[in-house]
Enzyme design. Structure first.
Site, PDB file in Angstrom:
ATOM      1  N   GLU A  33      58.081  49.175  69.286  1.00 41.00           N
ATOM      2  CA  GLU A  33      59.204  48.124  69.812  1.00 41.00           C
ATOM      3  C   GLU A  33      58.877  47.864  71.091  1.00 41.00           C
ATOM      4  OE1 GLU A  33      62.627  50.531  68.720  1.00 41.00           O
ATOM      5  OE2 GLU A  33      62.386  50.142  66.676  1.00 41.00           O
ATOM      6  N   ASN A  61      53.834  48.558  66.387  1.00 42.67           N
ATOM      7  CA  ASN A  61      55.096  48.384  65.407  1.00 42.67           C
ATOM      8  C   ASN A  61      56.280  47.881  65.924  1.00 42.67           C
ATOM      9  OD1 ASN A  61      55.798  49.439  62.700  1.00 42.67           O
ATOM     10  ND2 ASN A  61      57.103  50.718  63.912  1.00 42.67           N
ATOM     11  N   HIS A 112      62.962  45.835  58.549  1.00 48.83           N
ATOM     12  CA  HIS A 112      64.521  45.793  58.243  1.00 48.83           C
ATOM     13  C   HIS A 112      65.155  44.733  58.116  1.00 48.83           C
ATOM     14  CE1 HIS A 112      63.915  50.250  59.327  1.00 48.83           C
ATOM     15  NE2 HIS A 112      63.377  49.823  60.434  1.00 48.83           N
ATOM     16  N   GLU A 158      58.590  50.000  57.624  1.00 46.51           N
ATOM     17  CA  GLU A 158      59.879  50.618  57.560  1.00 46.51           C
ATOM     18  C   GLU A 158      60.639  49.751  56.654  1.00 46.51           C
ATOM     19  OE1 GLU A 158      61.492  51.471  61.576  1.00 46.51           O
ATOM     20  OE2 GLU A 158      59.624  51.841  62.330  1.00 46.51           O
ATOM     21  N   ASP A 181      63.562  48.229  54.134  1.00 44.78           N
ATOM     22  CA  ASP A 181      64.655  48.602  53.620  1.00 44.78           C
ATOM     23  C   ASP A 181      65.430  47.154  53.544  1.00 44.78           C
ATOM     24  OD1 ASP A 181      65.619  48.508  56.355  1.00 44.78           O
ATOM     25  OD2 ASP A 181      65.964  50.647  56.186  1.00 44.78           O
TER      26      ASP A 181
HETATM   27  O1  G3I Z   1      68.052  66.894  64.348  1.00 41.98           O
HETATM   28  C1  G3I Z   1      69.372  66.324  65.005  1.00 41.98           C
HETATM   29  C2  G3I Z   1      70.489  67.376  64.290  1.00 41.98           C
HETATM   30  O2  G3I Z   1      70.053  68.868  64.772  1.00 41.98           O
HETATM   31  C3  G3I Z   1      71.803  67.248  64.769  1.00 41.98           C
HETATM   32  O3  G3I Z   1      72.753  68.103  64.222  1.00 41.98           O
HETATM   33  C4  G3I Z   1      72.125  65.885  64.222  1.00 41.98           C
HETATM   34  C5  G3I Z   1      73.434  65.387  64.791  1.00 41.98           C
HETATM   35  O4  G3I Z   1      73.484  64.008  64.876  1.00 41.98           O
HETATM   36  O5  G3I Z   1      71.170  64.945  64.741  1.00 41.98           O
HETATM   37  C6  G3I Z   1      69.651  65.380  64.439  1.00 41.98           C
HETATM   38  O6  G3I Z   1      68.931  64.209  65.203  1.00 41.98           O
HETATM   39  C7  G3I Z   1      69.122  62.889  64.555  1.00 41.98           C
HETATM   40  C8  G3I Z   1      67.576  62.587  63.888  1.00 41.98           C
HETATM   41  O7  G3I Z   1      67.617  61.228  63.548  1.00 41.98           O
HETATM   42  C9  G3I Z   1      67.215  63.284  63.023  1.00 41.98           C
HETATM   43  O8  G3I Z   1      67.963  63.288  61.697  1.00 41.98           O
HETATM   44  C10 G3I Z   1      69.463  62.076  65.602  1.00 41.98           C
HETATM   45  O9  G3I Z   1      70.930  61.992  66.007  1.00 41.98           O
HETATM   46  C11 G3I Z   1      69.368  60.617  65.293  1.00 41.98           C
HETATM   47  O10 G3I Z   1      69.692  59.723  66.121  1.00 41.98           O
HETATM   48  C12 G3I Z   1      67.982  60.488  64.619  1.00 41.98           C
HETATM   49  O11 G3I Z   1      67.835  58.873  64.047  1.00 41.98           O
HETATM   50  C13 G3I Z   1      66.610  58.402  63.868  1.00 41.98           C
HETATM   51  C14 G3I Z   1      66.563  57.141  64.836  1.00 41.98           C
HETATM   52  O12 G3I Z   1      65.254  56.568  64.393  1.00 41.98           O
HETATM   53  C15 G3I Z   1      66.527  57.521  66.108  1.00 41.98           C
HETATM   54  O13 G3I Z   1      66.389  56.250  67.071  1.00 41.98           O
HETATM   55  C16 G3I Z   1      66.469  58.163  62.215  1.00 41.98           C
HETATM   56  O14 G3I Z   1      66.466  59.366  61.660  1.00 41.98           O
HETATM   57  C17 G3I Z   1      65.273  57.260  62.069  1.00 41.98           C
HETATM   58  O15 G3I Z   1      65.422  56.807  60.873  1.00 41.98           O
HETATM   59  C18 G3I Z   1      65.155  56.155  63.108  1.00 41.98           C
HETATM   60  O16 G3I Z   1      64.048  55.450  62.780  1.00 41.98           O
HETATM   61  C19 G3I Z   1      63.682  54.487  63.474  1.00 41.98           C
HETATM   62  C20 G3I Z   1      62.087  54.137  63.555  1.00 41.98           C
HETATM   63  O17 G3I Z   1      61.693  55.499  64.269  1.00 41.98           O
HETATM   64  C21 G3I Z   1      61.730  52.935  64.356  1.00 41.98           C
HETATM   65  N1  G3I Z   1      62.389  51.968  64.087  1.00 41.98           N
HETATM   66  C22 G3I Z   1      63.881  51.888  63.652  1.00 41.98           C
HETATM   67  C23 G3I Z   1      64.098  53.093  63.086  1.00 41.98           C
HETATM   68  C24 G3I Z   1      65.577  53.092  62.491  1.00 41.98           C
HETATM   69  O18 G3I Z   1      66.402  53.324  63.721  1.00 41.98           O
END
Ligand code: G3I
Length: 333
Positions: free
Chosen positions: A136, A178, A213, A242, A244
């Protein structure tokens, strides 16, 4: 002619074998939850485990435990692994940009980047076939590059440096930029001009990771086909990284209890048309990865509206095949 897609045991990746890999992003702790479905995929992406905040929590500490689990699972099940992601403006540990006492200089940041990329790529040199080296980086506005901590720390050349460090770390791995929304509008022109300029300068880059996306209403499929037409004239590889297809328009804040039959059919149509495009441009496409496995878990349950259910994938909340799954299977039967 394959005609057995309706046999329960037919797996998606096998149907597409010879065209491109079929992948899914999954967090290592969700592997048991998706054990019944993962044999549809021959490539895995760590949804979060290789992001800097998890894999490099302190300056001198790398924590490979979660990423190793995913990579080991992939090895045991003969699946490839995409590396996601080395340099990004999100999900960075505090020590990189929020440690005021450290007062890193620009050349410190170059060393930090080199060490980060080199250490991770070296560990997975035999198990990760391609990397989202930078994620990004293109601006959604008028500028070329997004304003990020990395750009502020090193300057515009941070992307080139990251790619050079990556090539040095593993000359065999495929290296990608990416990004999202690069298929249409000004960002699409920007993306093509930028990759062309990198190649002209001799920067090591294999191609684009197109995140994919999408929404059942947007973007228009013709725009996506046009983008592939342009890409096919350049010397670049593509991976869909990615994928969906959300049931909501971006600006829609409503909450559905479940998608209507019409929406499910729109989604089926959108996926089918996308895969027609992918088949058409299979010569430049190496893999198509879904950002998730089944509708019981998707990042879209929290984006752009928090705690709202969405159903963007090929398998439903009960892990049953959706009409979209059958349609993309039929394309290769
Ligand atoms: O691990 C913690 C956990 O300990 C805690 O209890 C919980 C409470 O909110 O959060 C957990 O962390 C989360 C993490 O995902 C793992 O599940 C974060 O809050 C959450 O913000 C994080 O989101 C990820 C996001 O990127 C962050 O920007 C998504 O899973 C993931 O699918 C998403 O992926 C991104 C790609 O890397 C780049 N392109 C966009 C895509 C979608 O946003």
């Amino acid at each position: 002619m394959k005609n057995a897609f309706n046999r329960k045991e037919e797996k998606l990746w096998k149907l597409y074998d010879g065209l491109f890999k079929i992948g899914a992003a999954v967090d290592e702790d969700k592997l048991p939850q998706y054990d019944d479905l993962l044999d549809n995929f021959n490539s895995l992406s760590p949804e979060n485990q290789m992001k800097p905040c998890i894999i490099h929590p302190e300056k001198d500490v790398f924590d490979f435990a979660a990423a190793d689990s995913l990579v080991n699972y992939a090895k045991e099940h003969s699946k490839a692994v995409r590396g996601h992601t080395l340099i990004w403006h999100n999900q960075n540990p505090d020590w990189i940009f929020n440690d005021k006492e450290a007062a890193y200089t620009s050349s410190d940041y170059v060393k930090i980047m080199e060490n980060h990329i080199g250490t991770i790529m070296d560990r997975y040199r035999d198990s990760v076939f391609s990397w989202d080296v930078v994620n990004e980086i293109l601006s959604d506005g008028n500028e070329l590059l997004r304003d990020t901590n990395w750009k502020n720390a090193i300057g515009d050349t941070y992307v080139e440096k990251a790619l050079c460090f990556a090539r040095e770390a593993n000359p065999k791995a495929e290296l990608f930029i990416n990004d999202y929304n690069i298929e249409y509008g000004e960002k699409s022109d920007k993306a093509i001009e930028y990759i062309t300029s990198l190649k002209n300068k001799g920067v090591p880059i294999d191609g684009f990771g197109i995140q994919g996306h999408y929404r059942i209403y947007f973007p228009p499929l013709e725009e996506i086909r046009n983008f592939f037409r342009k890409l096919s004239k350049l010397d670049v590889k593509v991976q869909i990284t990615e994928l969906d297809v959300s049931m909501y328009r971006y600006e829609d804040n409503t909450r559905l209890a479940e998608p209507s039959i019409i929406m499910i059919d729109k989604q089926r149509y959108y996926y089918e048309e996308l895969f027609k495009i992918y088949k058409e441009y299979r010569d430049i496409i190496g893999s198509v990865t879904f950002w998730g496995v089944a509708d019981d878990y998707t990042w879209l349950d929290d984006f752009p509206v928090e705690n709202r259910k969405d159903w963007p994938l090929l398998f439903d909340v009960n892990h049953k095949r959706k009409p979209a799954f059958d349609s993309i299977c039929k394309l290769v039967c």
